[in-house]
Write a protein that holds these residues in place. Structure first.
Motif, PDB file in Angstrom:
ATOM      1  N   PHE A 119       0.858  -1.195   0.000  1.00  0.00           N
ATOM      2  CA  PHE A 119       0.000   0.000   0.000  1.00  0.00           C
ATOM      3  C   PHE A 119       0.889   1.239   0.000  1.00  0.00           C
ATOM      4  O   PHE A 119       1.627   1.491   0.950  1.00  0.00           O
ATOM      5  CB  PHE A 119      -0.888  -0.015   1.248  1.00  0.00           C
ATOM      6  CG  PHE A 119      -1.962   1.047   1.295  1.00  0.00           C
ATOM      7  CD1 PHE A 119      -2.415   1.688   0.151  1.00  0.00           C
ATOM      8  CD2 PHE A 119      -2.541   1.395   2.515  1.00  0.00           C
ATOM      9  CE1 PHE A 119      -3.417   2.649   0.204  1.00  0.00           C
ATOM     10  CE2 PHE A 119      -3.546   2.353   2.584  1.00  0.00           C
ATOM     11  CZ  PHE A 119      -3.982   2.983   1.422  1.00  0.00           C
ATOM     12  N   ASN A 120       0.823   1.981  -1.096  1.00  0.00           N
ATOM     13  CA  ASN A 120       1.462   3.296  -1.179  1.00  0.00           C
ATOM     14  C   ASN A 120       0.327   4.310  -1.151  1.00  0.00           C
ATOM     15  O   ASN A 120      -0.219   4.675  -2.184  1.00  0.00           O
ATOM     16  CB  ASN A 120       2.283   3.423  -2.466  1.00  0.00           C
ATOM     17  CG  ASN A 120       3.022   4.748  -2.560  1.00  0.00           C
ATOM     18  OD1 ASN A 120       2.997   5.551  -1.629  1.00  0.00           O
ATOM     19  ND2 ASN A 120       3.668   4.987  -3.686  1.00  0.00           N
ATOM     20  N   PRO A 121      -0.057   4.753   0.043  1.00  0.00           N
ATOM     21  CA  PRO A 121      -1.306   5.515   0.198  1.00  0.00           C
ATOM     22  C   PRO A 121      -1.130   7.002  -0.098  1.00  0.00           C
ATOM     23  O   PRO A 121      -0.004   7.504  -0.253  1.00  0.00           O
ATOM     24  CB  PRO A 121      -1.621   5.309   1.677  1.00  0.00           C
ATOM     25  CG  PRO A 121      -0.258   5.250   2.307  1.00  0.00           C
ATOM     26  CD  PRO A 121       0.630   4.532   1.313  1.00  0.00           C
ATOM     27  N   TYR A 123      -0.493  10.094   1.352  1.00  0.00           N
ATOM     28  CA  TYR A 123       0.071  10.387   2.670  1.00  0.00           C
ATOM     29  C   TYR A 123       0.356  11.864   2.918  1.00  0.00           C
ATOM     30  O   TYR A 123       0.840  12.245   3.981  1.00  0.00           O
ATOM     31  CB  TYR A 123       1.365   9.598   2.870  1.00  0.00           C
ATOM     32  CG  TYR A 123       2.376   9.770   1.755  1.00  0.00           C
ATOM     33  CD1 TYR A 123       3.023  10.975   1.540  1.00  0.00           C
ATOM     34  CD2 TYR A 123       2.672   8.702   0.910  1.00  0.00           C
ATOM     35  CE1 TYR A 123       3.937  11.127   0.516  1.00  0.00           C
ATOM     36  CE2 TYR A 123       3.588   8.848  -0.128  1.00  0.00           C
ATOM     37  CZ  TYR A 123       4.222  10.065  -0.306  1.00  0.00           C
ATOM     38  OH  TYR A 123       5.127  10.213  -1.325  1.00  0.00           O
ATOM     39  N   GLY A 146      -4.053  13.257   1.922  1.00  0.00           N
ATOM     40  CA  GLY A 146      -4.059  12.327   3.044  1.00  0.00           C
ATOM     41  C   GLY A 146      -4.783  12.790   4.286  1.00  0.00           C
ATOM     42  O   GLY A 146      -4.899  12.034   5.249  1.00  0.00           O
ATOM     43  N   MET A 151      -2.914  10.874   7.477  1.00  0.00           N
ATOM     44  CA  MET A 151      -3.376   9.539   7.883  1.00  0.00           C
ATOM     45  C   MET A 151      -4.870   9.335   7.683  1.00  0.00           C
ATOM     46  O   MET A 151      -5.421   8.320   8.103  1.00  0.00           O
ATOM     47  CB  MET A 151      -3.018   9.296   9.358  1.00  0.00           C
ATOM     48  CG  MET A 151      -1.532   9.160   9.619  1.00  0.00           C
ATOM     49  SD  MET A 151      -0.811   7.727   8.789  1.00  0.00           S
ATOM     50  CE  MET A 151      -1.628   6.392   9.661  1.00  0.00           C
ATOM     51  N   THR A 154      -4.944   6.325   5.098  1.00  0.00           N
ATOM     52  CA  THR A 154      -4.141   5.197   5.575  1.00  0.00           C
ATOM     53  C   THR A 154      -4.740   4.569   6.827  1.00  0.00           C
ATOM     54  O   THR A 154      -4.828   3.344   6.942  1.00  0.00           O
ATOM     55  CB  THR A 154      -2.702   5.651   5.877  1.00  0.00           C
ATOM     56  OG1 THR A 154      -2.145   6.276   4.733  1.00  0.00           O
ATOM     57  CG2 THR A 154      -1.831   4.473   6.279  1.00  0.00           C
ATOM     58  N   LEU A 173       4.102  -0.830   3.695  1.00  0.00           N
ATOM     59  CA  LEU A 173       3.411   0.455   3.714  1.00  0.00           C
ATOM     60  C   LEU A 173       4.398   1.587   3.479  1.00  0.00           C
ATOM     61  O   LEU A 173       5.441   1.658   4.142  1.00  0.00           O
ATOM     62  CB  LEU A 173       2.731   0.653   5.073  1.00  0.00           C
ATOM     63  CG  LEU A 173       2.040   2.001   5.298  1.00  0.00           C
ATOM     64  CD1 LEU A 173       0.782   2.117   4.446  1.00  0.00           C
ATOM     65  CD2 LEU A 173       1.709   2.189   6.786  1.00  0.00           C
ATOM     66  N   ALA A 175       5.229   5.516   3.869  1.00  0.00           N
ATOM     67  CA  ALA A 175       4.819   6.598   4.765  1.00  0.00           C
ATOM     68  C   ALA A 175       5.854   7.720   4.704  1.00  0.00           C
ATOM     69  O   ALA A 175       6.954   7.541   4.185  1.00  0.00           O
ATOM     70  CB  ALA A 175       4.686   6.083   6.199  1.00  0.00           C
ATOM     71  N   ASN A 179       3.657  11.424   9.032  1.00  0.00           N
ATOM     72  CA  ASN A 179       2.630  10.449   9.407  1.00  0.00           C
ATOM     73  C   ASN A 179       2.822   9.903  10.819  1.00  0.00           C
ATOM     74  O   ASN A 179       1.970   9.169  11.316  1.00  0.00           O
ATOM     75  CB  ASN A 179       2.620   9.272   8.432  1.00  0.00           C
ATOM     76  CG  ASN A 179       2.292   9.663   7.008  1.00  0.00           C
ATOM     77  OD1 ASN A 179       2.693   8.997   6.071  1.00  0.00           O
ATOM     78  ND2 ASN A 179       1.561  10.765   6.816  1.00  0.00           N
TER      79      ASN A 179
END
Length: 219
Positions: A119-121, A123, A146, A151, A154, A173, A175, A179
């Motif tokens: 998961f590359n959210p 951020y 994000g 967050m 995420t 993950l 971040a 974060n």
């Protein structure tokens, strides 16, 4: 050295709607390459990417693990799902994209069955209304906005990831320092029994990027 997936089939117009691989993407690829032999030893049956974007990361994993693994992806952006499928085809990796947020249809069907999750959210810290707007439009904005401390997106998935992970699974993950990594790691261990460590970190302009690896606490 594992080659970066071929994205030559994607156009400038594609990247107007889908996140183009950047420093965070390449840091994640490097982290996966560091762990490549361990991933082969685990021999994942099911691999899942949350927010697959262009499909670059999942195609890279396919280059490590080969055709015996089932590759699933989710993305709220329908353009990303199309790009992910075509990138897989371009790189001879069969990927099954699902146009959905996070992995909501999979929590029951794949309970404790997924061996590898990445998961590359989104951020980047933003106002909360930016997150809601970005998720509602289901377009490229959703790949970076994000929310508070970065967050807002995420944190939602972190509450569910343990439900999907198999006994020997790994979860990677991406971040940034904003974060609050120590808080993420403490919460995941205390609430979900997942211990973690930083695989790689790198500065990219003003961002300090990290890749965290989570596994079940065997203690």
């Amino acid at each position: 050295m594992i080659p970066t997936p071929d994205l030559s089939h994607l156009t400038k117009e594609d990247f107007e709607h889908v996140y183009e691989p950047a420093e965070d993407t390449f840091l994640l690829l490097d982290a996966l390459e560091v762990d490549a032999q361990d991933l082969k030893n685990i021999a994942p049956t099911i691999c899942l990417e949350i927010g697959s974007g262009s499909g670059c990361v999942l195609s890279f994993i396919g280059g490590i693990l080969g055709p015996s693994t089932l590759y699933l992806s989710t993305d709220i952006n329908p353009h990303a799902c199309r790009c992910t499928r075509s990138t897989g085809a371009q790189n001879k990796v069969s990927i099954d994209p699902i146009n959905v947020g996070f992995a909501s249809p999979l929590y029951n069907r794949l309970k404790h069955a997924v061996d590898l999750i990445v998961f590359n959210p989104p951020y980047v810290p933003t106002f909360e209304d930016e997150v809601r707007g970005a998720q509602d439009t289901r377009d490229i904005q959703g790949s970076w906005a994000g929310g508070l401390d970065g967050m807002g997106v995420t944190g939602v998935f972190l509450e569910h990831v343990e439900e999907l992970l198999s006994l020997h699974a790994r979860f990677y993950l991406v971040a940034v320092k904003d974060n609050n990594l120590p808080k993420i790691q403490q919460n995941m261990l205390k609430k979900h029994g997942l211990q973690s460590e930083v695989v790689l970190q790198r500065r990219a302009g003003r961002e300090h990027l990290f890749v965290l690896r989570f596994v079940r606490n065997v203690m």
